[in-house]
Design an enzyme around this catalytic site. Structure first.
Site, PDB file in Angstrom:
ATOM      1  N   ASN A  52      39.180  56.958  72.193  1.00 39.33           N
ATOM      2  CA  ASN A  52      39.171  58.392  71.916  1.00 39.33           C
ATOM      3  C   ASN A  52      38.731  59.158  73.164  1.00 39.33           C
ATOM      4  O   ASN A  52      37.854  58.726  73.908  1.00 39.33           O
ATOM      5  CB  ASN A  52      38.325  58.742  70.688  1.00 39.33           C
TER       6      ASN A  52
ATOM      7  N   GLU B  30      37.693  62.933  74.023  1.00 38.26           N
ATOM      8  CA  GLU B  30      37.372  64.266  73.495  1.00 38.26           C
ATOM      9  C   GLU B  30      37.486  65.320  74.589  1.00 38.26           C
ATOM     10  O   GLU B  30      37.722  65.011  75.764  1.00 38.26           O
ATOM     11  CB  GLU B  30      35.981  64.221  72.844  1.00 38.26           C
TER      12      GLU B  30
ATOM     13  N   CYS C  99      42.574  60.676  69.334  1.00 39.32           N
ATOM     14  CA  CYS C  99      42.022  59.453  68.746  1.00 39.32           C
ATOM     15  C   CYS C  99      42.446  58.235  69.558  1.00 39.32           C
ATOM     16  O   CYS C  99      43.490  58.234  70.232  1.00 39.32           O
ATOM     17  CB  CYS C  99      42.541  59.272  67.323  1.00 39.32           C
TER      18      CYS C  99
ATOM     19  N   GLU D 192      43.607  55.403  68.397  1.00 35.84           N
ATOM     20  CA  GLU D 192      44.831  54.766  67.906  1.00 35.84           C
ATOM     21  C   GLU D 192      46.078  55.448  68.467  1.00 35.84           C
ATOM     22  O   GLU D 192      47.047  54.788  68.854  1.00 35.84           O
ATOM     23  CB  GLU D 192      44.885  54.828  66.371  1.00 35.84           C
TER      24      GLU D 192
ATOM     25  N   CYS E 117      42.168  57.428  60.965  1.00 37.05           N
ATOM     26  CA  CYS E 117      42.247  58.724  60.279  1.00 37.05           C
ATOM     27  C   CYS E 117      43.674  58.962  59.786  1.00 37.05           C
ATOM     28  O   CYS E 117      44.610  58.240  60.156  1.00 37.05           O
ATOM     29  CB  CYS E 117      41.807  59.846  61.224  1.00 37.05           C
TER      30      CYS E 117
ATOM     31  N   CYS F 260      46.450  59.390  62.428  1.00 40.16           N
ATOM     32  CA  CYS F 260      46.812  58.129  63.102  1.00 40.16           C
ATOM     33  C   CYS F 260      47.601  57.214  62.167  1.00 40.16           C
ATOM     34  O   CYS F 260      48.515  56.513  62.601  1.00 40.16           O
ATOM     35  CB  CYS F 260      45.563  57.441  63.635  1.00 40.16           C
TER      36      CYS F 260
HETATM   37  N1  THU Z   1      38.480  59.005  65.965  1.00 39.98           N
HETATM   38  C1  THU Z   1      39.351  58.058  66.424  1.00 39.98           C
HETATM   39  O1  THU Z   1      39.480  57.828  67.632  1.00 39.98           O
HETATM   40  N2  THU Z   1      40.072  57.383  65.504  1.00 39.98           N
HETATM   41  C2  THU Z   1      39.993  57.567  64.163  1.00 39.98           C
HETATM   42  O2  THU Z   1      40.764  56.984  63.409  1.00 39.98           O
HETATM   43  C3  THU Z   1      38.980  58.448  63.614  1.00 39.98           C
HETATM   44  C4  THU Z   1      38.288  59.327  64.579  1.00 39.98           C
HETATM   45  C5  THU Z   1      37.710  59.749  66.953  1.00 39.98           C
HETATM   46  C6  THU Z   1      38.084  61.205  67.057  1.00 39.98           C
HETATM   47  C7  THU Z   1      36.815  61.792  67.592  1.00 39.98           C
HETATM   48  O3  THU Z   1      36.823  61.648  69.004  1.00 39.98           O
HETATM   49  C8  THU Z   1      35.727  60.920  67.019  1.00 39.98           C
HETATM   50  O4  THU Z   1      36.351  59.726  66.610  1.00 39.98           O
HETATM   51  C9  THU Z   1      34.993  61.523  65.839  1.00 39.98           C
HETATM   52  O5  THU Z   1      35.870  61.926  64.857  1.00 39.98           O
END
Ligand code: THU
Length: 137
Positions: free
Chosen positions: A47, A49, A58, A60, A91, A94
């Site tokens: 991930n 940000e 994300c 994935e 999520c 994804c």
């Molecule tokens: N996140 C992912 O990378 N994958 C997921 O399936 C769920 C959430 C990340 C997004 C964000 O950077 C952090 O986790 C918190 O939501």
């Protein structure tokens, strides 16, 4: 690492390694993902940000974009790694993104504490919008 029979250990290691490169400056929630293409190639993502929060991505979908850019379109395994207390499934966005390519994808979530859960993508997203949905009007 001695190759494992089913390759899961290698995929776990790739997801955990990517997790360590995560850029979770705002949520402090690190995620790594490894997608395995049908030819066995592992492609990882983490991930990333952003100060403009919705611009973050994300793990994935990072892995998926990198894999597609390398020419892969069929996958048999997705491993999601976190250091959360419990394994976390992908999520919704994804799930939709990978569904496009491999509906029967095996999805494994692992934690740095050694916990593991497993699903099939069709169970995580039972009524998906698919390429066929576009032509059903
Ligand atoms: N996140 C992912 O990378 N994958 C997921 O399936 C769920 C959430 C990340 C997004 C964000 O950077 C952090 O986790 C918190 O939501």
């Amino acid at each position: 690492m001695t190759p494992s029979r089913d390759g899961i250990a290698e995929a776990n290691a790739a997801a955990l390694a990517a997790m360590r490169h995560a850029y979770p400056l705002y949520s402090h929630f690190r995620v790594g993902a490894a997608l395995r293409a049908k030819d066995g190639t592992l492609v990882a993502g983490c991930n990333v940000e952003n100060a403009a929060f919705p611009s973050g991505t994300c793990a994935e979908r990072g892995a998926l974009a990198a894999a597609v850019a390398k020419g892969h379109r069929k996958f048999d395994l997705l491993v999601v790694a976190t250091d959360a207390g419990e394994p976390t499934p992908p999520c919704g966005m994804c799930r939709q993104a990978v569904m496009e390519f491999s509906p029967k994808l095996r999805v494994i979530a692992v934690t740095t504490g050694g916990k593991r859960s497993e699903w099939v993508l069709t169970d995580l997203l039972p009524q998906p919008f698919t390429p066929a949905s576009l032509s059903s009007t």
